[in-house]
Design a protein around this motif. Structure first.
Motif, short mmCIF file in Angstrom:
data_model
loop_
_atom_site.label_atom_id
_atom_site.label_comp_id
_atom_site.label_asym_id
_atom_site.label_seq_id
_atom_site.Cartn_x
_atom_site.Cartn_y
_atom_site.Cartn_z
N LEU A 286 0.76 -1.06 -0.05
CA LEU A 286 0.07 -0.09 -0.05
C LEU A 286 0.83 1.23 0.06
CD1 LEU A 286 -2.60 -1.07 2.62
CD2 LEU A 286 -2.57 -1.44 0.13
N PRO A 287 0.92 1.92 -0.85
CA PRO A 287 1.83 3.10 -1.35
C PRO A 287 1.58 4.38 -0.49
CG PRO A 287 0.35 3.04 -3.22
CD PRO A 287 0.01 1.83 -2.26
N GLY A 288 2.55 5.27 -0.40
CA GLY A 288 2.35 6.56 0.14
C GLY A 288 1.39 7.50 -1.04
N GLY A 289 1.06 8.35 -0.45
CA GLY A 289 -0.18 9.17 -1.09
C GLY A 289 -1.02 10.15 -0.18
N GLU A 290 -2.48 9.92 -0.63
CA GLU A 290 -3.22 10.55 0.07
C GLU A 290 -4.15 9.57 0.56
OE1 GLU A 290 -3.70 13.74 0.93
OE2 GLU A 290 -1.99 14.75 -0.39
N SER A 291 -4.43 9.38 1.95
CA SER A 291 -4.97 8.26 2.37
C SER A 291 -6.42 8.50 2.21
CB SER A 291 -4.69 8.14 3.87
OG SER A 291 -5.08 9.19 4.64
N THR A 292 -6.78 9.60 2.12
CA THR A 292 -8.33 9.72 1.95
C THR A 292 -8.81 9.47 0.65
OG1 THR A 292 -7.97 12.00 1.61
CG2 THR A 292 -8.76 11.55 3.84
N VAL A 293 -7.97 9.84 -0.51
CA VAL A 293 -8.12 9.59 -1.76
C VAL A 293 -8.16 8.14 -2.08
CG1 VAL A 293 -7.22 9.94 -4.24
CG2 VAL A 293 -7.24 11.99 -2.18
N ILE A 294 -6.98 7.29 -1.58
CA ILE A 294 -6.73 6.02 -1.85
C ILE A 294 -8.15 5.17 -1.14
CG2 ILE A 294 -5.59 3.94 -1.29
CD1 ILE A 294 -3.05 5.86 -1.30
N ASP A 295 -8.57 5.70 0.10
CA ASP A 295 -9.86 5.12 0.53
C ASP A 295 -10.88 5.23 -0.12
OD1 ASP A 295 -11.92 4.18 2.26
OD2 ASP A 295 -12.15 6.35 3.27
N LYS A 296 -11.47 6.33 -0.89
CA LYS A 296 -12.36 6.44 -1.56
C LYS A 296 -12.15 5.84 -2.59
CE LYS A 296 -13.45 11.28 0.30
NZ LYS A 296 -13.33 12.72 -0.08
N LEU A 297 -11.09 5.71 -3.52
CA LEU A 297 -10.92 5.30 -4.70
C LEU A 297 -11.00 3.61 -4.49
CD1 LEU A 297 -8.08 7.13 -6.42
CD2 LEU A 297 -10.59 7.05 -7.04
N ALA A 298 -10.55 3.05 -3.48
CA ALA A 298 -10.64 1.66 -3.12
C ALA A 298 -12.20 1.34 -2.95
CB ALA A 298 -9.98 1.41 -1.78
N ARG A 299 -12.84 2.25 -2.20
CA ARG A 299 -14.32 1.90 -2.25
C ARG A 299 -15.01 1.94 -3.76
NH1 ARG A 299 -16.66 5.05 2.61
NH2 ARG A 299 -14.47 6.07 2.71
N SER A 300 -14.56 2.92 -4.56
CA SER A 300 -15.28 3.05 -5.82
C SER A 300 -14.65 1.92 -6.85
CB SER A 300 -14.69 4.33 -6.45
OG SER A 300 -14.97 5.53 -5.70
N PHE A 301 -13.66 1.30 -6.63
CA PHE A 301 -13.09 0.04 -7.51
C PHE A 301 -13.54 -1.43 -7.06
CE2 PHE A 301 -10.82 3.51 -9.17
CZ PHE A 301 -10.27 3.12 -10.76
N GLY A 302 -14.22 -1.12 -5.74
CA GLY A 302 -15.03 -2.38 -5.29
C GLY A 302 -13.61 -3.23 -4.52
N LEU A 303 -12.69 -2.67 -4.22
CA LEU A 303 -11.59 -2.97 -3.59
C LEU A 303 -11.40 -3.17 -2.13
CD1 LEU A 303 -8.55 -1.89 -5.92
CD2 LEU A 303 -9.07 -4.24 -5.13
N HIS A 304 -12.21 -2.24 -1.50
CA HIS A 304 -12.12 -1.65 -0.02
C HIS A 304 -12.45 -3.12 0.90
CE1 HIS A 304 -12.79 -0.75 4.09
NE2 HIS A 304 -12.06 0.25 4.05
#
Length: 208
Positions: A47-65
């Motif tokens: 799980l890379p560095g970046g914006e944790s809030t953005v990654i969280d939202k995208l993971a849910r959008s992509f069905g990955l969470h």
């Protein structure tokens, strides 16, 4: 290591390429992960560095969470750096509204604990159980671990005692970015955990 394990890097946002390169240098088969079927094909995950809030939202959008959360709970070896550490924490001290994590580390983290991008810094860290040289650690809008519970092991702290690297079983998290400096020891530790899990799996099946 034998078998050239297939290791994913969550490729929704952040410094994905640096982690892919680090894994490739260790002769792993490094692949970006953006979909549940890609997650299902890997033996470990970064799980890379970046914006944790953005990654969280995208993971849910992509069905990955939920698939990632379940995979971690089932023992998938995972290494999170910076934002990735936040995503692995069971508790986020200053979470954004609606922010969720995958969990896996029984810790509380504080986001952006060192201030803004302008407050980024580098330092040398000793890691518990590791031979010299120390790790050259790069902190960029980094979190810290403010408390640990259960059987979480503290791997490294700053001179003031603040916790910046932890491990619980097959789950690793660092506040800093070893992929930036080219120090491959944390990525190698992830590969060792993958190999240990595969060996344990093989041993169980050999006795069935």
């Amino acid at each position: 290591m034998a078998g050239n394990p297939r290791v994913g890097v969550l490729a929704l946002q952040g410094d994905v390429r640096e982690h892919l390169r680090a894994l490739e240098r260790l002769e792993a088969v490094a692949v970006p992960v953006r979909r549940p079927d890609e997650l299902a094909s890997v033996a470990g995950l970064v799980l890379p560095g970046g914006e944790s809030t953005v990654i969280d939202k995208l993971a849910r959008s992509f069905g990955l969470h939920e698939p990632i959360r379940q995979a971690i709970a089932a023992g998938l070896p995972v290494y999170g750096t910076c934002a990735g550490l936040i995503l692995l924490a069971d508790r986020i001290l200053d979470a954004a509204a609606g922010q969720r994590s995958f969990g896996g580390l029984d810790v509380t983290v504080q986001r952006n604990a060192f201030g803004s991008q302008l407050d980024s810094f580098e330092t040398e860290l000793s890691v518990s159980g590791w031979e010299p040289p120390p790790v050259r650690a790069v902190f960029i809008r980094a979190p810290i671990v403010v408390d640990v519970a259960g059987d979480v092991q503290v791997l490294a702290t700053l001179a003031d005692g603040r916790i910046v690297a932890v491990q619980k079983g097959s789950v690793l998290g660092t506040s800093f970015h070893p992929e930036v400096t080219g120090d491959l020891r944390f990525h190698r530790l992830l590969l060792d955990l993958i190999q240990e899990r595969a060996a344990a799996h093989d041993a169980v099946h050999a006795h069935q």
